[in-house]
Design an enzyme around this catalytic site. Sequence first.
Site, PDB file in Angstrom:
ATOM      1  N   ASP A  37       5.842   4.605 -18.764  1.00 57.59           N
ATOM      2  CA  ASP A  37       5.559   6.034 -18.886  1.00 57.59           C
ATOM      3  C   ASP A  37       6.287   6.842 -17.837  1.00 57.59           C
ATOM      4  OD1 ASP A  37       3.936   5.900 -21.005  1.00 57.59           O
ATOM      5  OD2 ASP A  37       2.051   5.955 -19.895  1.00 57.59           O
ATOM      6  N   LYS A  59       9.646   9.800 -22.050  1.00 52.10           N
ATOM      7  CA  LYS A  59      10.557  10.909 -22.259  1.00 52.10           C
ATOM      8  C   LYS A  59      11.578  10.581 -23.324  1.00 52.10           C
ATOM      9  CE  LYS A  59      13.056  13.927 -19.287  1.00 52.10           C
ATOM     10  NZ  LYS A  59      13.611  13.636 -17.987  1.00 52.10           N
ATOM     11  N   MET A 174      -5.075  16.262 -15.502  1.00 46.45           N
ATOM     12  CA  MET A 174      -4.344  17.022 -16.521  1.00 46.45           C
ATOM     13  C   MET A 174      -4.848  18.465 -16.599  1.00 46.45           C
ATOM     14  SD  MET A 174      -4.182  14.186 -19.536  1.00 46.45           S
ATOM     15  CE  MET A 174      -5.877  13.657 -19.431  1.00 46.45           C
TER      16      MET A 174
HETATM   17  N1  SAH Z   1      -4.107   6.885 -16.030  1.00 46.96           N
HETATM   18  C1  SAH Z   1      -3.785   7.861 -15.039  1.00 46.96           C
HETATM   19  C2  SAH Z   1      -4.041   9.252 -15.548  1.00 46.96           C
HETATM   20  C3  SAH Z   1      -3.148   9.643 -16.682  1.00 46.96           C
HETATM   21  S1  SAH Z   1      -3.412  11.279 -17.224  1.00 46.96           S
HETATM   22  C4  SAH Z   1      -4.572   7.566 -13.755  1.00 46.96           C
HETATM   23  O1  SAH Z   1      -5.483   6.739 -13.775  1.00 46.96           O
HETATM   24  O2  SAH Z   1      -4.224   8.134 -12.732  1.00 46.96           O
HETATM   25  C5  SAH Z   1      -2.176  12.134 -16.331  1.00 46.96           C
HETATM   26  C6  SAH Z   1      -2.802  12.913 -15.219  1.00 46.96           C
HETATM   27  O3  SAH Z   1      -3.068  12.067 -14.121  1.00 46.96           O
HETATM   28  C7  SAH Z   1      -1.918  13.985 -14.626  1.00 46.96           C
HETATM   29  O4  SAH Z   1      -1.952  15.159 -15.406  1.00 46.96           O
HETATM   30  C8  SAH Z   1      -2.559  14.195 -13.288  1.00 46.96           C
HETATM   31  O5  SAH Z   1      -3.723  14.968 -13.400  1.00 46.96           O
HETATM   32  C9  SAH Z   1      -2.983  12.799 -12.945  1.00 46.96           C
HETATM   33  N2  SAH Z   1      -2.035  12.112 -12.061  1.00 46.96           N
HETATM   34  C10 SAH Z   1      -1.357  10.996 -12.311  1.00 46.96           C
HETATM   35  N3  SAH Z   1      -0.637  10.613 -11.229  1.00 46.96           N
HETATM   36  C11 SAH Z   1      -0.887  11.527 -10.276  1.00 46.96           C
HETATM   37  C12 SAH Z   1      -0.470  11.690  -8.929  1.00 46.96           C
HETATM   38  N4  SAH Z   1       0.364  10.825  -8.344  1.00 46.96           N
HETATM   39  N5  SAH Z   1      -0.949  12.734  -8.228  1.00 46.96           N
HETATM   40  C13 SAH Z   1      -1.784  13.617  -8.801  1.00 46.96           C
HETATM   41  N6  SAH Z   1      -2.201  13.516 -10.066  1.00 46.96           N
HETATM   42  C14 SAH Z   1      -1.772  12.481 -10.786  1.00 46.96           C
END
Ligand code: SAH
Length: 506
Positions: A37, A59, A174
Amino acid sequence: MNCKGMVYILGAGPGDYGLLTIKAADCISKADVIVYDRLVNASILSLAKKDAEFINVGKMPNHHSVPQDIINKILLDKAMEGKVVARVKGGDPFVFGRGGEEAEVLQKNSIEFEVVPGITSAVAAAAYAGIPVTHRDYCSSLHIITGHEKPGRDVSFIDYEVIAKLEGTLVFLMGMKNLNEICSNLIKFGKAGITPAAVIERGSTIEQRVIIGTLQDISEKVKKSSVKSPAVTVIGNVVNLRERLNWFPKGKLAGKRVIVTRAREQASSLVEEIRKLGGEAVEFPTIRIEEPLDYEHFDRVLGNLKWYKWIVFTSVNGVRAFFKRMRALKIDIRSLWEIRIGAVGEATAIELSAMGLIADFIPADYTTKELLKGLVGLINKGEKVLLPRTDIANKELSEGLKENNIDFEELTVYRTVTEASMKDAVHELLVQSRVDFITFTSSSTVRNFVKLLGNENLGLLSTIKTVCIGPVTSETAKESGLNVSAVADKYTIDGLIVKLVELSEE
Ligand code: SAH
């Protein structure tokens, strides 16, 4: 019937390379296909085996992500071909990662799968901002909520009236697009406008930014600082703990991303050092070591070692390949007893000593000129020199030996080929101007880097500082059209690190 493979649905953590679990690293290095991803750290990809296939589903050329049903189909197709697939997701695969949906599809189609949980950004981004998501003095629950629901859903699952009444910490994922709406809804249903709030962008990475405010003003502040996704929003009194617990970033290379070009086989202590100093190292193998196309010449030489009075090794790979073949043919190391050994460079000598061989000659300077000077003084007339090398070795050494009437034989003990597996990921970082440094530790990595990137893309390097390990590498870099910002004073990894730190302080 196809032989079925399997799928690891795995979480790669929030971005910091060190937050990848040992199990996830193990699965990635075993996989035939890596389906990854957008949020996955590029450095993680270099753990894959050399012939792994990479599929970026984060992407497409039009910047949209690949639709879920297509991803599902890719997973199924690859597994049905008998491949081991690593489905690599940011954070944890089951926390808003749609890993559950993918597992269902696999289960329905009787494809074996395993889930490797990852460290979720919901907790880690806050931790890297100095915010513990729970703390006994401040709250007794933690709620992770999506700020962006499944499109087309008629009735929202998110009941702000209920959420506003929770005393626990709220973490929204998100939520950047809807932040204003989220905050106003919470206030509307009774949450105090002065409740502390934090938005953490790209948490745990070198690009982390933290915006602190209250439920009332956080959305405005975020807009002003043009914070973009990915970011998490943390709401609750625990946010105040940041004042005391803020610990990140840290280290002399904090905030710096360094591309480390190297041969795939070379374990890079440079990468480790950069990470220790708080920088992000993206490993970019540009070359790969392969066996010779055939062993006819090699085996003939090994069968007639008594012909040679000297063997001069010019690289670690040369040493490894030479002794590997000796072992394969069961030739005892004592058959070298009458032969004197030269080693160019400290690393080459160390590799030899691991074999129990102490080089008779190591030139003072790791240049061909010094090597020649030394050898010419040591080699007697009529003594033959063997040069076990790569197929693309430069001709300077052999020409120098010829000029000095030294009898020598070049032997290809390994081939150096271009390695393209990380090309797209690195290209993307360069296009997004998210690279500070690029390091080169040999001329062949320079040449292959330029070849991989393409001359037409060299402009992407204009704002990036190029650091070379020594004068020979630097010369090649300049000849290849690169601007060299610094050359290490000591031609070692430590020397390179010193330069990186110096340039970071500028
Ligand atoms: N499975 C992922 C979440 C996926 S949804 C997890 O457990 O982290 C995607 C969202 O995750 C983004 O919109 C953001 O809100 C958050 N996210 C993922 N990586 C991030 C990071 N390094 N810093 C801040 N937010 C992050």
